[in-house]
Design an enzyme around this catalytic site. Structure first.
Site, PDB file in Angstrom:
ATOM      1  N   GLY A   1       0.765  -1.205   0.089  1.00  0.00           N
ATOM      2  CA  GLY A   1      -0.059   0.079  -0.058  1.00  0.00           C
ATOM      3  C   GLY A   1       0.833   1.107   0.023  1.00  0.00           C
ATOM      4  O   GLY A   1       2.122   1.214  -0.374  1.00  0.00           O
ATOM      5  N   ASN A   2       0.209   2.378   0.405  1.00  0.00           N
ATOM      6  CA  ASN A   2       0.906   3.656   0.243  1.00  0.00           C
ATOM      7  C   ASN A   2       0.328   4.466   1.200  1.00  0.00           C
ATOM      8  O   ASN A   2      -0.771   4.208   2.055  1.00  0.00           O
ATOM      9  CB  ASN A   2       1.012   4.617  -1.099  1.00  0.00           C
ATOM     10  CG  ASN A   2      -0.351   4.662  -1.507  1.00  0.00           C
ATOM     11  OD1 ASN A   2      -1.098   5.253  -1.091  1.00  0.00           O
ATOM     12  ND2 ASN A   2      -0.742   3.853  -2.823  1.00  0.00           N
ATOM     13  N   ARG A   3       1.019   5.767   1.646  1.00  0.00           N
ATOM     14  CA  ARG A   3       0.588   6.515   2.711  1.00  0.00           C
ATOM     15  C   ARG A   3      -0.233   7.431   2.417  1.00  0.00           C
ATOM     16  O   ARG A   3      -0.584   8.379   3.219  1.00  0.00           O
ATOM     17  CB  ARG A   3       1.904   7.106   3.352  1.00  0.00           C
ATOM     18  CG  ARG A   3       2.851   6.203   4.039  1.00  0.00           C
ATOM     19  CD  ARG A   3       4.205   7.015   4.359  1.00  0.00           C
ATOM     20  NE  ARG A   3       3.709   8.067   5.450  1.00  0.00           N
ATOM     21  CZ  ARG A   3       4.140   9.114   5.667  1.00  0.00           C
ATOM     22  NH1 ARG A   3       4.839   9.687   4.809  1.00  0.00           N
ATOM     23  NH2 ARG A   3       3.821   9.803   6.619  1.00  0.00           N
TER      24      ARG A   3
END
Ligand code: C5P
Length: 392
Positions: free
Chosen positions: A201-203
């Site tokens: 995932g990412n932030r």
């Protein structure tokens, strides 16, 4: 927007805290002005913590800065929730013997009141006449609803729910310049599963995309929010389609884009996904000391949308770059818009503390030719409005 929230002395004052909270989370600068009565129901520390601004109820505080008129003069919107029968009477008569009274009298901003009282007080001819006076002056009255009142009573007079008050109040000040436009906004970060319990995932918090959807809806657009993983609730008044992976986002964005006038790709889409998803949890003992993952490219959705765009459709992309400086950011942005074929690209610099997951943002917007057409800094809602100004 700078918003004054007046709170008057009724039991629903405790619910006004949620009105303040929703407005702050939506990026507004909120100044709470409680009456003396309100402070018997909710404490000043609560209001200061939630509004993130100092709170004063005393007309004789801050005299040097002429606070009794300064707050009202600088407000873009005034909301009074709850508004008691007594307060409505005082407002109708133009009485200004406390800070809330002077603030409202000194303000040219739209005023929204959310009455709350017992049914008998609501129906009293004095209250009815006061409400008619306030309405005739353009004051927006939200509610009250029928429902449970303090104690055992049931009936008309219950303050409207905080989110409904916020929605009605923000709607009262919005210019409806995007009415009739169908806008698709994608927001949040995609998740690419590795196995049943893990993902890449990412932030991205989704805050900027959510602010765009909210701003567009307030301005009258018909909005679909294609929501990957969001850390904030979606705004009221938009249709939400939840997705998780880049491929799901691709399918949903293209389906909605087929009938949209504008597509805003604010989602942080994973460029790669695992080549295969394990049916069961990947075990350490089966993989040893190291684990190499094979990844494959996801489709570039923005590029595909731009290539397939309907005549007149506007496609807006985002570029979050960890650049060495403004010139470098602009160079990367120009290359990217040329490659992707969007109409506008919103450039922001991201780092560990900028852009992602923060409440504020600073952006530069370039057009298809790579020219700077706008710059904006402020809350994510303010930045959203500047981006949407491109569509007027
Ligand atoms: O190439 P980069 O990921 O920096 O481009 C960012 C822009 O492209 C954003 O608007 C993002 O939503 C979009 N994008 C996309 N599909 C991808 C990756 C990014 O539409 N696979």
């Amino acid at each position: 927007m700078r918003i004054v929230v007046g709170i008057t002395g009724g039991i629903a004052a405790y619910k006004a805290v949620n009105v303040v909270r929703s407005l702050v989370l939506a990026g507004h600068d909120v100044h709470v002005v409680p009456t003396a009565g309100a402070l018997r129901f909710v404490g000043k520390p609560t209001l200061e913590a939630i509004s993130r601004n100092p709170v004063t109820a005393d007309l004789y505080d801050g005299v040097a800065e002429v606070r009794h008129v300064a707050l009202g003069q600088s407000a873009d919107l005034v909301i009074v929730a709850p508004a008691t029968a007594n307060f409505l009477a005082r407002l109708a008569a133009g009485i200004a013997d406390d800070l809330l009274g002077t603030t409202i009298l000194a303000s040219e901003a739209p005023v929204v009141v959310a009455p709350a009282m017992h049914t008998e007080m609501w129906r009293n001819p004095a209250t009815v006449a006061n409400l008619a006076t306030l309405r005739s002056r353009g004051i927006l009255v939200v509610g009250p609803e029928k429902g449970r009142l303090t104690g055992q009573d049931l009936g008309e007079g219950r303050m409207s729910e905080p989110d409904d008050i916020v929605e009605a109040a923000l709607g009262a000040v919005a210019t409806r310049d995007l009415a009739g436009k169908r806008i698709v906004v994608t927001a949040g970060g995609t998740r690419e599963p590795l196995d049943p319990v893990r993902f890449l995932g990412n932030r991205s918090s989704g805050k900027q995309g959510v602010a765009l959807a909210e701003a567009a809806a307030l301005r009258g657009a018909d909005v679909v929010l294609v929501a990957a993983h969001l850390e904030v609730p979606p705004p009221a008044g938009v249709r939400v389609e939840k997705v998780s992976t880049a491929l799901e986002l691709d399918e949903a964005a293209r389906r909605h884009a087929a009938s949209a006038d504008v597509v805003v790709m604010a989602a942080a889409v994973a460029d790669y996904r695992p080549a295969s998803v394990s049916e069961s949890k990947i075990k350490k003992d089966a993989t040893g000391e190291g684990l190499a993952l094979e990844l494959v490219r996801n489709p570039d959705i923005l590029t595909a949308l731009a290539a397939e765009r309907r005549p007149g459709q506007v496609i807006i992309g985002f570029a979050a770059e960890t650049s060495d400086g403004p010139d470098d950011l602009l160079r990367l942005g120009r290359e990217k818009i040329a490659r992707k074929g969007a109409d506008y690209l919103v450039l922001n610099r991201v780092g560990w503390s900028e852009g992602f997951a923060t409440d504020g943002n600073a952006v530069v917007i370039v057009d298809a030719a790579g020219d700077i057409v706008a710059e904006a800094a402020g809350t994510k809602l303010e930045v959203a409005h500047r981006i949407l100004d491109l569509l007027r």
